[in-house]
Design an enzyme around this catalytic site. Structure first.
Site, PDB file in Angstrom:
ATOM      1  N   CYS A  70      90.241 -36.422 -12.576  1.00 38.80           N
ATOM      2  CA  CYS A  70      91.278 -35.892 -11.677  1.00 38.80           C
ATOM      3  C   CYS A  70      91.110 -36.505 -10.295  1.00 38.80           C
ATOM      4  O   CYS A  70      90.048 -37.011  -9.954  1.00 38.80           O
ATOM      5  CB  CYS A  70      91.164 -34.372 -11.546  1.00 38.80           C
ATOM      6  N   GLU A 119      99.021 -27.882  -6.604  1.00 41.89           N
ATOM      7  CA  GLU A 119      99.177 -29.320  -6.763  1.00 41.89           C
ATOM      8  C   GLU A 119     100.387 -29.715  -7.604  1.00 41.89           C
ATOM      9  O   GLU A 119     100.715 -29.063  -8.596  1.00 41.89           O
ATOM     10  CB  GLU A 119      97.889 -29.909  -7.363  1.00 41.89           C
TER      11      GLU A 119
END
Length: 235
Positions: A70, A119
């Protein structure tokens, strides 16, 4: 604060349009600021996917199982460049060809550290070649394991607290890239020749999802990570 907590991230609206920047630390401080991120899932030829258990020193969801890699692109940095940079830094892998499987927008609070994830996440698939080396950085990764994705979905239901809260959405985009809650449709983008520094770059990530973008519900207030609802279009 670690060096990476001081890096800049790109602030976006719920359609993915950039409108500013802030530091990683500030974006993840309650109540959180919506920003661009990516989640890479490496897939083996037999269909198994690579999971990493996040290192104990992580400021958000330490020691939880998550997807292969990530991160956050720097303002103005392409998704492919950023993703291959993090693959190299976290796993010693790449560069790889990436396919964008959709967007996952999510909000979750870490009950352990008090940090917030809010996000606009681009889910990226990378094909892992047999025999390719993996050299995980112990400051980033505690463990690695390969799993079958449908079995992983079942275990996410059985033991959700073992996993990072965004993983369910990432796996959903991977298995159902053309579903009604995935945007955009899967787009394959080949890697360019790596520069001398070794990080591959690719082009072609959609910049404007337009009116057909994610269907975003109101952000829950005070919902801990394991209770935050999965929402259409979200990471």
């Amino acid at each position: 604060m670690s060096d990476r907590e001081g890096h800049l991230v790109e602030l976006v609206d719920e359609a993915g349009q950039a409108h500013g920047e802030t530091t990683v630390a500030a974006a993840h401080r309650p109540p959180g600021q919506l920003h661009r991120a990516f989640s890479v899932m490496l897939v083996a030829p037999d269909g198994q996917v690579l999971l990493q258990r996040r290192a104990a020193v992580k400021t958000r969801f330490p020691l939880r199982w998550a997807n292969s890699c990530c991160g956050h692109p720097l303002p103005g940095e392409s998704l492919a460049e950023a993703a291959n940079r993090r693959l190299r830094e976290e796993l010693g892998a790449g560069p790889v060809e990436l396919t964008e499987m959709g967007i996952h927008l999510y909000y979750a609070e870490d009950p352990t550290t008090g940090r917030v994830e809010f996000e606009y996440d681009h889910v990226l698939r990378g094909d892992f070649l047999p025999g390719a080396p993996l050299r995980p950085d112990p400051a980033e990764v505690a463990e690695l394991r390969w799993v079958e994705p449908t079995a992983l979905e079942a275990d996410l239901d059985a033991d959700p607290r073992a996993y990072a809260p965004w993983l369910r959405g990432v796996v959903g985009r991977l298995l159902r890239p053309g579903g009604p809650d995935a945007w955009p449709a899967a787009v394959t983008v080949p890697p360019a020749t790596p520069p001398a520094g070794g990080v591959g770059t690719v082009a072609g990530t959609p910049a404007d999802p337009g009116p057909a973008g994610p269907d975003v519900a109101a952000v829950p207030s005070g919902a801990p990570a394991d209770e935050a609802p999965e929402r259409s279009g979200g990471r």
